[in-house]
Design a protein around this motif. Structure first.
Motif, PDB file in Angstrom:
ATOM      1  N   GLY A 106       2.225 -15.917   8.172  1.00 35.39           N
ATOM      2  CA  GLY A 106       3.162 -14.957   7.607  1.00 35.39           C
ATOM      3  C   GLY A 106       2.484 -13.641   7.267  1.00 35.39           C
ATOM      4  N   ARG A 107       1.619 -13.177   8.165  1.00 37.38           N
ATOM      5  CA  ARG A 107       0.840 -11.962   7.930  1.00 37.38           C
ATOM      6  C   ARG A 107       0.939 -11.017   9.128  1.00 37.38           C
ATOM      7  N   LEU A 108       0.889  -9.728   8.818  1.00 38.94           N
ATOM      8  CA  LEU A 108       0.723  -8.700   9.838  1.00 38.94           C
ATOM      9  C   LEU A 108      -0.763  -8.422  10.012  1.00 38.94           C
ATOM     10  N   VAL A 109      -1.177  -8.246  11.259  1.00 41.24           N
ATOM     11  CA  VAL A 109      -2.560  -7.897  11.562  1.00 41.24           C
ATOM     12  C   VAL A 109      -2.542  -6.655  12.444  1.00 41.24           C
ATOM     13  N   TRP A 110      -3.395  -5.686  12.117  1.00 38.23           N
ATOM     14  CA  TRP A 110      -3.498  -4.487  12.951  1.00 38.23           C
ATOM     15  C   TRP A 110      -4.846  -3.821  12.711  1.00 38.23           C
ATOM     16  N   VAL A 111      -5.140  -2.776  13.498  1.00 35.82           N
ATOM     17  CA  VAL A 111      -6.424  -2.086  13.392  1.00 35.82           C
ATOM     18  C   VAL A 111      -6.204  -0.611  13.062  1.00 35.82           C
ATOM     19  N   ASP A 112      -7.244  -0.001  12.523  1.00 38.79           N
ATOM     20  CA  ASP A 112      -7.335   1.447  12.398  1.00 38.79           C
ATOM     21  C   ASP A 112      -8.519   1.855  13.259  1.00 38.79           C
ATOM     22  N   ILE A 113      -8.235   2.436  14.431  1.00 38.81           N
ATOM     23  CA  ILE A 113      -9.288   2.670  15.423  1.00 38.81           C
ATOM     24  C   ILE A 113     -10.410   3.534  14.850  1.00 38.81           C
ATOM     25  N   ILE A 114     -10.062   4.716  14.387  1.00 44.60           N
ATOM     26  CA  ILE A 114     -11.079   5.652  13.901  1.00 44.60           C
ATOM     27  C   ILE A 114     -11.498   5.301  12.477  1.00 44.60           C
ATOM     28  N   GLY A 115     -10.606   4.686  11.701  1.00 46.19           N
ATOM     29  CA  GLY A 115     -10.977   4.211  10.375  1.00 46.19           C
ATOM     30  C   GLY A 115     -11.914   3.018  10.401  1.00 46.19           C
ATOM     31  N   ARG A 116     -12.075   2.417  11.602  1.00 46.34           N
ATOM     32  CA  ARG A 116     -13.020   1.311  11.811  1.00 46.34           C
ATOM     33  C   ARG A 116     -12.769   0.167  10.830  1.00 46.34           C
ATOM     34  N   ARG A 117     -11.534  -0.334  10.857  1.00 45.68           N
ATOM     35  CA  ARG A 117     -11.204  -1.445   9.969  1.00 45.68           C
ATOM     36  C   ARG A 117     -10.074  -2.265  10.580  1.00 45.68           C
ATOM     37  N   ILE A 118     -10.003  -3.527  10.175  1.00 47.21           N
ATOM     38  CA  ILE A 118      -8.927  -4.429  10.562  1.00 47.21           C
ATOM     39  C   ILE A 118      -8.157  -4.791   9.300  1.00 47.21           C
ATOM     40  N   HIS A 119      -6.824  -4.697   9.394  1.00 47.62           N
ATOM     41  CA  HIS A 119      -5.953  -5.006   8.261  1.00 47.62           C
ATOM     42  C   HIS A 119      -5.284  -6.366   8.440  1.00 47.62           C
ATOM     43  N   ARG A 120      -4.982  -7.011   7.297  1.00 46.91           N
ATOM     44  CA  ARG A 120      -4.060  -8.148   7.283  1.00 46.91           C
ATOM     45  C   ARG A 120      -3.212  -8.030   6.019  1.00 46.91           C
ATOM     46  N   LEU A 121      -1.886  -8.140   6.189  1.00 50.14           N
ATOM     47  CA  LEU A 121      -0.957  -7.888   5.086  1.00 50.14           C
ATOM     48  C   LEU A 121       0.123  -8.951   5.034  1.00 50.14           C
ATOM     49  N   ASP A 122       0.401  -9.447   3.833  1.00 50.18           N
ATOM     50  CA  ASP A 122       1.590 -10.239   3.574  1.00 50.18           C
ATOM     51  C   ASP A 122       2.670  -9.270   3.112  1.00 50.18           C
ATOM     52  N   PRO A 123       3.665  -8.958   3.941  1.00 52.12           N
ATOM     53  CA  PRO A 123       4.644  -7.950   3.550  1.00 52.12           C
ATOM     54  C   PRO A 123       5.561  -8.395   2.420  1.00 52.12           C
ATOM     55  N   LEU A 124       5.642  -9.698   2.156  1.00 49.48           N
ATOM     56  CA  LEU A 124       6.492 -10.176   1.064  1.00 49.48           C
ATOM     57  C   LEU A 124       5.840  -9.964  -0.295  1.00 49.48           C
ATOM     58  N   THR A 125       4.546 -10.250  -0.381  1.00 49.83           N
ATOM     59  CA  THR A 125       3.846 -10.146  -1.664  1.00 49.83           C
ATOM     60  C   THR A 125       3.063  -8.854  -1.809  1.00 49.83           C
ATOM     61  N   GLY A 126       2.791  -8.179  -0.688  1.00 49.82           N
ATOM     62  CA  GLY A 126       1.943  -6.994  -0.721  1.00 49.82           C
ATOM     63  C   GLY A 126       0.462  -7.302  -0.714  1.00 49.82           C
ATOM     64  N   ASN A 127       0.099  -8.589  -0.636  1.00 55.87           N
ATOM     65  CA  ASN A 127      -1.316  -8.949  -0.597  1.00 55.87           C
ATOM     66  C   ASN A 127      -1.961  -8.383   0.668  1.00 55.87           C
ATOM     67  N   HIS A 128      -3.001  -7.579   0.495  1.00 57.46           N
ATOM     68  CA  HIS A 128      -3.622  -6.858   1.608  1.00 57.46           C
ATOM     69  C   HIS A 128      -5.109  -7.149   1.660  1.00 57.46           C
ATOM     70  N   GLU A 129      -5.597  -7.421   2.874  1.00 54.85           N
ATOM     71  CA  GLU A 129      -7.021  -7.595   3.120  1.00 54.85           C
ATOM     72  C   GLU A 129      -7.453  -6.579   4.178  1.00 54.85           C
ATOM     73  N   SER A 130      -8.712  -6.143   4.090  1.00 52.91           N
ATOM     74  CA  SER A 130      -9.230  -5.177   5.049  1.00 52.91           C
ATOM     75  C   SER A 130     -10.698  -5.467   5.297  1.00 52.91           C
ATOM     76  N   TRP A 131     -11.103  -5.420   6.567  1.00 59.89           N
ATOM     77  CA  TRP A 131     -12.483  -5.685   6.945  1.00 59.89           C
ATOM     78  C   TRP A 131     -13.026  -4.486   7.726  1.00 59.89           C
ATOM     79  N   PRO A 132     -14.199  -3.980   7.383  1.00 60.26           N
ATOM     80  CA  PRO A 132     -14.796  -2.894   8.159  1.00 60.26           C
ATOM     81  C   PRO A 132     -15.352  -3.411   9.479  1.00 60.26           C
ATOM     82  N   THR A 133     -15.383  -2.540  10.485  1.00 63.26           N
ATOM     83  CA  THR A 133     -15.983  -2.870  11.767  1.00 63.26           C
ATOM     84  C   THR A 133     -17.138  -1.911  12.028  1.00 63.26           C
ATOM     85  N   PRO A 134     -18.141  -2.341  12.779  1.00 59.62           N
ATOM     86  CA  PRO A 134     -19.339  -1.508  12.954  1.00 59.62           C
ATOM     87  C   PRO A 134     -19.119  -0.278  13.812  1.00 59.62           C
TER      88      PRO A 134
END
Length: 299
Positions: free
Chosen positions: A27-55
């Motif tokens: 039940g999560r959205l996953v997407w990237v920020d190309i130039i921001g160099r990060r991967i997102h994961r979000l639960d849109p119901l609760t707003g719980n958000h995770e983010s991981w940097p990429t090299p």
């Protein structure tokens, strides 16, 4: 029920949000920020958000059958488990230093398809003009084998949609065109392309997703500020307005796959524009009155 009002679902402030996918198991959205160099994961119901940097640049993401992710980086396609290292399974165009990966998505056969383009991002992350059509399309199998899908060249590869009747739809952003290919699954090759949706007057085509009725929803980047719904015959079905200038990718999600989520970008925008329009680069949600289907998984 259709609600054409698009709402800001998450204030991501991505430089270039891209490659949206819905993980229906979590039940999560996953997407990237190309130039921001990060991967997102979000639960849109609760707003719980995770983010991981990429090299380095991270260009696309897909889901795997075993629960992990497959990720397109600058040149590498890698397996990743939402933690820990990226495990490279393929390097794309290692002999062409002037290109990078762009669009990528998991195909119905469990492979990962990826497109390349001339690198348009400088060392300082400023834009670089694209002088030639250098983009190509590739298939990466579960074993890491890389196969060229076509001899065609693209300015910017975008959109990867597979239709129920065995066709593949992709876009060249620089040509303001979406194309439809017949896909020969035995040879893993694409046959002669046909124009599918070309020369639309608002923005340029970026990412797309299909709905359960066989239509394609396409993000209109570079000032298009909308989604277009395209019928299976290439006819414009409708336009959905968005409160952002550069919508970049979209995916159906939610428990019933009835919410259409849209990423966006703020790349190249002036400080004055961003001050007046702080929602640029955000994640938006709209209920278009149709549903999508689960994403393909790699493996």
């Amino acid at each position: 029920m259709s609600n054409t009002q698009a709402d800001l679902a998450f204030d991501a402030r991505d430089v270039v949000g891209e490659s949206m996918v819905w993980d229906d198991r979590r039940g999560r959205l996953v997407w990237v920020d190309i130039i921001g160099r990060r991967i997102h994961r979000l639960d849109p119901l609760t707003g719980n958000h995770e983010s991981w940097p990429t090299p380095d640049l991270v260009t696309s993401v897909g889901l795997r059958k075993d629960g992990g992710a497959i990720v397109g980086l600058r040149k590498e396609v890698a397996l990743w488990d939402f933690e820990g290292p990226f495990r490279t399974i393929a390097t794309i165009e290692p002999d062409r230093p002037g290109t990078r990966l762009n669009e990528g998505a998991v195909a119905p056969d469990g492979s990962f398809w990826a497109g390349t383009m001339t690198n348009n991002i400088g060392p300082d992350d400023a834009p670089i003009a694209i002088a030639r059509d250098e983009g190509r399309l590739y298939r990466i199998g579960p074993d890491g084998e890389v196969t060229s899908l076509s001899e065609d060249r693209f300015g910017i590869t975008n959109t990867m949609v597979w239709t129920a009747d065995g066709r593949f739809i992709t876009a060249d952003t620089t040509k303001n065109a979406l194309y439809s290919y017949a896909w020969d699954k035995i040879s893993s090759r694409l046959r002669e392309p046909l124009p599918f949706f070309v020369d639309f007057g608002r923005g340029l085509p970026d990412g797309s997703c299909p709905d359960a009725e066989g239509h394609v929803w396409n993000c209109r980047v570079v000032g298009g500020s909308c989604l277009v719904r395209i019928a299976p015959d290439g006819r414009l079905d409708r336009i959905a307005e968005l409160p952002c200038s550069w919508p970049t990718s979209c995916a159906f999600g939610g428990e019933n796959f009835d919410v259409l989520f849209v990423t966006s970008a703020r790349f190249t925008m002036s400080a004055d524009h961003l001050q007046a329009n702080p929602q640029e680069g955000g994640l938006f949600a709209i209920r278009p009155g149709v549903r999508g289907a689960p994403a393909n998984r790699f493996g």
